[in-house]
Design a protein around this motif. Structure first.
Motif, PDB file in Angstrom:
ATOM      1  N   VAL A 163       0.732  -1.340   0.197  1.00 56.08           N
ATOM      2  CA  VAL A 163      -0.099   0.053  -0.006  1.00 56.08           C
ATOM      3  C   VAL A 163       0.927   1.328   0.039  1.00 56.08           C
ATOM      4  CG1 VAL A 163      -1.692   1.362   1.276  1.00 56.08           C
ATOM      5  CG2 VAL A 163      -1.842  -1.384   1.228  1.00 56.08           C
ATOM      6  N   TYR A 164       2.014   1.371   0.944  1.00 54.56           N
ATOM      7  CA  TYR A 164       2.804   2.346   1.004  1.00 54.56           C
ATOM      8  C   TYR A 164       3.663   2.478  -0.614  1.00 54.56           C
ATOM      9  CZ  TYR A 164       2.486   2.882   6.176  1.00 54.56           C
ATOM     10  OH  TYR A 164       2.270   3.049   7.306  1.00 54.56           O
ATOM     11  N   LYS A 165       3.907   1.613  -1.178  1.00 51.39           N
ATOM     12  CA  LYS A 165       4.630   1.509  -2.303  1.00 51.39           C
ATOM     13  C   LYS A 165       3.741   2.167  -3.485  1.00 51.39           C
ATOM     14  CE  LYS A 165       7.802  -2.042  -1.213  1.00 51.39           C
ATOM     15  NZ  LYS A 165       8.167  -3.574  -1.657  1.00 51.39           N
ATOM     16  N   ALA A 166       2.707   1.432  -3.620  1.00 51.65           N
ATOM     17  CA  ALA A 166       1.437   1.996  -4.565  1.00 51.65           C
ATOM     18  C   ALA A 166       1.399   3.703  -4.268  1.00 51.65           C
ATOM     19  CB  ALA A 166       0.105   1.351  -4.253  1.00 51.65           C
TER      20      ALA A 166
ATOM     21  N   ASN B 284      21.312  10.697  -0.198  1.00 51.46           N
ATOM     22  CA  ASN B 284      20.819  10.083   1.056  1.00 51.46           C
ATOM     23  C   ASN B 284      20.858   8.479   0.916  1.00 51.46           C
ATOM     24  OD1 ASN B 284      20.835  12.494   2.443  1.00 51.46           O
ATOM     25  ND2 ASN B 284      18.516  13.021   1.877  1.00 51.46           N
ATOM     26  N   MET B 285      20.465   8.227  -0.507  1.00 52.52           N
ATOM     27  CA  MET B 285      20.306   6.703  -0.792  1.00 52.52           C
ATOM     28  C   MET B 285      21.567   5.952  -0.526  1.00 52.52           C
ATOM     29  SD  MET B 285      19.148   5.281  -4.501  1.00 52.52           S
ATOM     30  CE  MET B 285      19.160   3.774  -4.819  1.00 52.52           C
ATOM     31  N   ARG B 286      22.587   6.546  -1.098  1.00 54.53           N
ATOM     32  CA  ARG B 286      23.947   6.109  -1.017  1.00 54.53           C
ATOM     33  C   ARG B 286      24.296   6.162   0.320  1.00 54.53           C
ATOM     34  NH1 ARG B 286      28.086   8.693  -4.899  1.00 54.53           N
ATOM     35  NH2 ARG B 286      29.267   7.029  -4.288  1.00 54.53           N
ATOM     36  N   ARG B 287      24.065   7.221   1.140  1.00 58.09           N
ATOM     37  CA  ARG B 287      24.661   7.056   2.455  1.00 58.09           C
ATOM     38  C   ARG B 287      23.766   6.172   3.418  1.00 58.09           C
ATOM     39  NH1 ARG B 287      25.369  12.662   1.834  1.00 58.09           N
ATOM     40  NH2 ARG B 287      23.307  13.259   2.114  1.00 58.09           N
ATOM     41  N   ALA B 288      22.891   5.436   3.028  1.00 55.46           N
ATOM     42  CA  ALA B 288      22.099   4.711   3.760  1.00 55.46           C
ATOM     43  C   ALA B 288      22.535   3.145   3.251  1.00 55.46           C
ATOM     44  CB  ALA B 288      20.551   4.752   3.402  1.00 55.46           C
TER      45      ALA B 288
ATOM     46  N   LYS C 243       6.257  16.703  -2.774  1.00 53.05           N
ATOM     47  CA  LYS C 243       5.860  16.955  -1.171  1.00 53.05           C
ATOM     48  C   LYS C 243       5.220  15.670  -0.788  1.00 53.05           C
ATOM     49  CE  LYS C 243       5.791  21.867  -0.985  1.00 53.05           C
ATOM     50  NZ  LYS C 243       5.174  23.342  -0.629  1.00 53.05           N
ATOM     51  N   GLY C 244       4.228  15.278  -1.657  1.00 54.51           N
ATOM     52  CA  GLY C 244       3.559  14.081  -1.350  1.00 54.51           C
ATOM     53  C   GLY C 244       4.256  12.910  -1.237  1.00 54.51           C
ATOM     54  N   ALA C 245       5.104  12.665  -2.339  1.00 55.58           N
ATOM     55  CA  ALA C 245       6.049  11.430  -2.384  1.00 55.58           C
ATOM     56  C   ALA C 245       7.144  11.541  -1.013  1.00 55.58           C
ATOM     57  CB  ALA C 245       6.961  11.611  -3.650  1.00 55.58           C
ATOM     58  N   GLN C 246       7.486  12.676  -0.582  1.00 51.75           N
ATOM     59  CA  GLN C 246       8.403  12.738   0.409  1.00 51.75           C
ATOM     60  C   GLN C 246       7.711  12.296   1.623  1.00 51.75           C
ATOM     61  OE1 GLN C 246      12.161  13.803   0.191  1.00 51.75           O
ATOM     62  NE2 GLN C 246      11.621  12.503   2.107  1.00 51.75           N
ATOM     63  N   ARG C 247       6.280  12.815   1.942  1.00 54.94           N
ATOM     64  CA  ARG C 247       5.555  12.498   3.194  1.00 54.94           C
ATOM     65  C   ARG C 247       5.357  11.088   3.483  1.00 54.94           C
ATOM     66  NH1 ARG C 247       2.136  16.673   1.200  1.00 54.94           N
ATOM     67  NH2 ARG C 247       0.436  14.737   0.641  1.00 54.94           N
ATOM     68  N   VAL C 248       5.024  10.266   2.167  1.00 55.47           N
ATOM     69  CA  VAL C 248       5.031   8.752   2.060  1.00 55.47           C
ATOM     70  C   VAL C 248       6.247   8.051   2.242  1.00 55.47           C
ATOM     71  CG1 VAL C 248       4.318   6.850   0.767  1.00 55.47           C
ATOM     72  CG2 VAL C 248       2.792   9.046   0.638  1.00 55.47           C
ATOM     73  N   PHE C 249       7.213   8.779   1.675  1.00 52.30           N
ATOM     74  CA  PHE C 249       8.499   8.057   1.920  1.00 52.30           C
ATOM     75  C   PHE C 249       8.991   8.229   3.404  1.00 52.30           C
ATOM     76  CE2 PHE C 249      13.153   8.007   1.735  1.00 52.30           C
ATOM     77  CZ  PHE C 249      13.377   6.809   0.999  1.00 52.30           C
ATOM     78  N   ASP C 250       8.747   9.166   4.109  1.00 53.96           N
ATOM     79  CA  ASP C 250       8.963   9.268   5.441  1.00 53.96           C
ATOM     80  C   ASP C 250       8.171   8.306   6.123  1.00 53.96           C
ATOM     81  OD1 ASP C 250      10.887  11.326   4.825  1.00 53.96           O
ATOM     82  OD2 ASP C 250       9.512  13.059   5.284  1.00 53.96           O
ATOM     83  N   ALA C 251       6.986   8.414   5.667  1.00 53.30           N
ATOM     84  CA  ALA C 251       5.928   7.429   6.529  1.00 53.30           C
ATOM     85  C   ALA C 251       6.537   6.003   6.473  1.00 53.30           C
ATOM     86  CB  ALA C 251       4.497   7.490   6.036  1.00 53.30           C
ATOM     87  N   ILE C 252       6.924   5.668   5.377  1.00 54.67           N
ATOM     88  CA  ILE C 252       7.390   4.339   5.021  1.00 54.67           C
ATOM     89  C   ILE C 252       8.582   3.847   6.090  1.00 54.67           C
ATOM     90  CG2 ILE C 252       8.763   2.819   3.298  1.00 54.67           C
ATOM     91  CD1 ILE C 252       7.438   4.011   0.984  1.00 54.67           C
ATOM     92  N   GLN C 253       9.348   4.838   6.228  1.00 52.79           N
ATOM     93  CA  GLN C 253      10.302   4.600   7.133  1.00 52.79           C
ATOM     94  C   GLN C 253      10.047   4.641   8.636  1.00 52.79           C
ATOM     95  OE1 GLN C 253      14.373   6.762   5.905  1.00 52.79           O
ATOM     96  NE2 GLN C 253      12.939   7.862   4.865  1.00 52.79           N
ATOM     97  N   LEU C 254       9.111   5.336   8.747  1.00 52.76           N
ATOM     98  CA  LEU C 254       8.377   5.319  10.339  1.00 52.76           C
ATOM     99  C   LEU C 254       7.888   3.893  10.584  1.00 52.76           C
ATOM    100  CD1 LEU C 254       6.981   9.015  10.516  1.00 52.76           C
ATOM    101  CD2 LEU C 254       9.120   8.141  11.734  1.00 52.76           C
ATOM    102  N   ALA C 255       7.180   3.479   9.438  1.00 53.27           N
ATOM    103  CA  ALA C 255       6.430   2.153   9.630  1.00 53.27           C
ATOM    104  C   ALA C 255       7.507   0.852   9.716  1.00 53.27           C
ATOM    105  CB  ALA C 255       5.512   1.944   8.409  1.00 53.27           C
ATOM    106  N   GLY C 256       8.564   1.319   9.873  1.00 50.39           N
ATOM    107  CA  GLY C 256       9.794   0.183  10.128  1.00 50.39           C
ATOM    108  C   GLY C 256      10.007  -0.639   8.642  1.00 50.39           C
ATOM    109  N   ILE C 257       9.616   0.103   7.389  1.00 53.95           N
ATOM    110  CA  ILE C 257       9.986  -0.280   6.141  1.00 53.95           C
ATOM    111  C   ILE C 257      11.429   0.100   5.611  1.00 53.95           C
ATOM    112  CG2 ILE C 257       9.308  -0.911   3.742  1.00 53.95           C
ATOM    113  CD1 ILE C 257       6.321  -0.562   4.879  1.00 53.95           C
ATOM    114  N   SER C 258      12.309  -0.759   5.246  1.00 52.47           N
ATOM    115  CA  SER C 258      13.605  -0.158   4.792  1.00 52.47           C
ATOM    116  C   SER C 258      13.388   0.134   3.311  1.00 52.47           C
ATOM    117  CB  SER C 258      14.739  -1.381   5.171  1.00 52.47           C
ATOM    118  OG  SER C 258      14.842  -1.491   6.580  1.00 52.47           O
ATOM    119  N   PRO C 259      13.774   1.324   2.960  1.00 52.49           N
ATOM    120  CA  PRO C 259      13.498   1.885   1.720  1.00 52.49           C
ATOM    121  C   PRO C 259      14.742   1.042   0.901  1.00 52.49           C
ATOM    122  CG  PRO C 259      13.724   3.633   2.843  1.00 52.49           C
ATOM    123  CD  PRO C 259      14.016   2.497   3.957  1.00 52.49           C
TER     124      PRO C 259
END
Length: 409
Positions: free
Chosen positions: A270-273, A328-332, A285-301
């Motif tokens: 659901v998060y990915k969709a 940021n992706m590379r640093r992670a 902005k919407g994409a960044q909000r969902v991306f942050d929510a994904i990490q808060l949900a414990g899903i590793s990007p």
């Protein structure tokens, strides 16, 4: 007498309507009623008013009934039928194999399928477990008679149908976008006294969502709420997907926040969709909000999720933020894919930032990252438009030579 569709088929042992629970047993002809015998011989038919389908009123003799029992399985069957029979599970009971063989070799000209099942029930006296084995095998084979057999099974006492059996058929029709058939099963289920529960209604929401019918999905979702039970993540997820398919990710995000407040956590799909929807729309902005929510949900990007965020910035024309997302992706510890690199180069191209693009490429070169086919294609098209292909190749060669020399010092 019994009632069955007039299709020039042999008479049925009893008739079954897929959407009712009535079975009409044939009456005894009686040896002293010549009128009934004349009707049986004539097999007359009549048409219902209002242009309804023609119905035939047919009776049958015991001899006719016996002749219908089984189709001869002999050398005249097709090679395809032989192969299907040989693939039946070795551990399948003889009772189930007998029916499977008949279904595999069945063709409408020999009679109606309800007859075949009726004889099997009468002779073999199957239990629910037998029905389930047959239905499972037909489903695995993707047999064209699967749904027809499943619907007829619902009406058999030996099948002991429950609400989940109806839900499975509804779900199956939904996967094939056969909305009318699914709704017919829902009506039949209600007529038989089964009350729609959350699982069945959620299946309907998912079906309407997939079909792009947002209005019916919303109405059914509200019906779930009226049950008075707390909604689960599947119900929420189905409705969120309905909003996403309708191009309304903001409404889906509202439901996602509602889930969070109730401590109900959506699945990663659901998060990915939702992230993909914002990404395709260029709503950074919407994409960044969902991306942050994904990490808060414990899903590793992963690289795919990061790529969706980079794409959102690319579509929005924000190359610097796209670059930050990639760094940021590379640093992670997530290695950027060729797709991610190509997206960032596309963002630079849109804003005509050649120097920044070259700086980025050199940084990748220093880190030993070689661009792939897709990123190279973006560069080639860009440089071709600028007419500086040879000059850029020269600069890159000189840079590579300097890097090689410095590594030897």
């Amino acid at each position: 007498m019994i009632v069955t569709s007039a299709c020039n088929l042999p008479s049925c042992s009893y008739s079954i309507c897929p959407f009712t629970d009535k079975q009409t047993q044939p009456r005894s002809l009686g040896s002293r009623n010549p009128l009934l015998f004349r009707l049986q011989a004539a097999k007359f038919s009549c048409c219902k008013a209002n242009n309804q389908p023609e119905m035939a009123f047919i009776t049958e003799t015991n001899e006719e009934r016996r002749s219908f029992k089984w189709v001869e399985i002999g050398p005249n069957i097709t090679e395809e039928q032989k192969q299907a029979i040989t693939k039946l599970p070795f551990k399948m009971t003889k009772r189930c194999k007998a029916l499977m063989k008949q279904i595999i070799c069945f063709f409408p000209e020999k009679g109606c399928l309800s007859d075949l099942l009726g004889v099997w029930v009468k002779v073999m006296k199957p239990r629910r477990a037998d029905w389930l084995v047959v239905l499972k095998e037909l489903k695995m084979m993707e047999h064209p008679f699967y749904f027809q057999v499943a619907e007829l099974a619902l009406l058999e006492e030996s099948f002991e149908a429950n609400i989940r059996d109806y839900t499975k058929i509804i779900h199956g029709y939904g996967k094939q976008n056969r909305l009318q058939e699914a709704e017919n099963i829902l009506v039949a289920m209600k007529r038989r006294g089964f009350i729609c529960d959350q699982v069945t209604l959620t299946t309907m929401v998912h079906m309407y969502s997939k079909a792009g019918n947002l209005k019916l999905a919303e109405e059914t979702f509200e019906e779930i709420k009226l049950l008075g039970q707390q909604l689960d993540k599947r119900s929420y997820g189905s409705m969120i997907m309905a909003y996403i398919r309708a191009g309304m990710p903001e409404q889906g995000e509202v439901l996602l926040r509602e889930m969070d407040s109730l401590e109900i956590y959506a699945g990663s799909e659901v998060y990915k969709a939702l992230l993909r929807a914002y990404s395709m729309l260029g709503d950074a902005k919407g994409a960044q909000r969902v991306f942050d929510a994904i990490q808060l949900a414990g899903i590793s990007p992963d690289a795919r999720l990061c790529g969706l965020l980079i794409n959102a910035y690319q579509v929005a024309g924000q190359s610097e933020k796209a670059r930050i997302a990639l760094e940021n992706m590379r640093r992670a510890g997530v290695e950027p894919t060729d797709k991610c690199v190509a997206l960032l180069l596309t963002a630079y191209e849109k804003q005509n930032k050649l120097n920044e693009a070259l700086d980025f490429l050199m940084a990748l070169e220093r880190d030993g990252i070689v661009i792939g086919k897709e990123a190279s294609g973006v560069l080639a098209q860009w440089f071709k438009k600028l007419g500086v292909v040879e000059q850029v190749e020269l600069v890159l060669r000189e840079f590579a030579a300097k890097e090689t020399n410095s590594s030897w010092c």
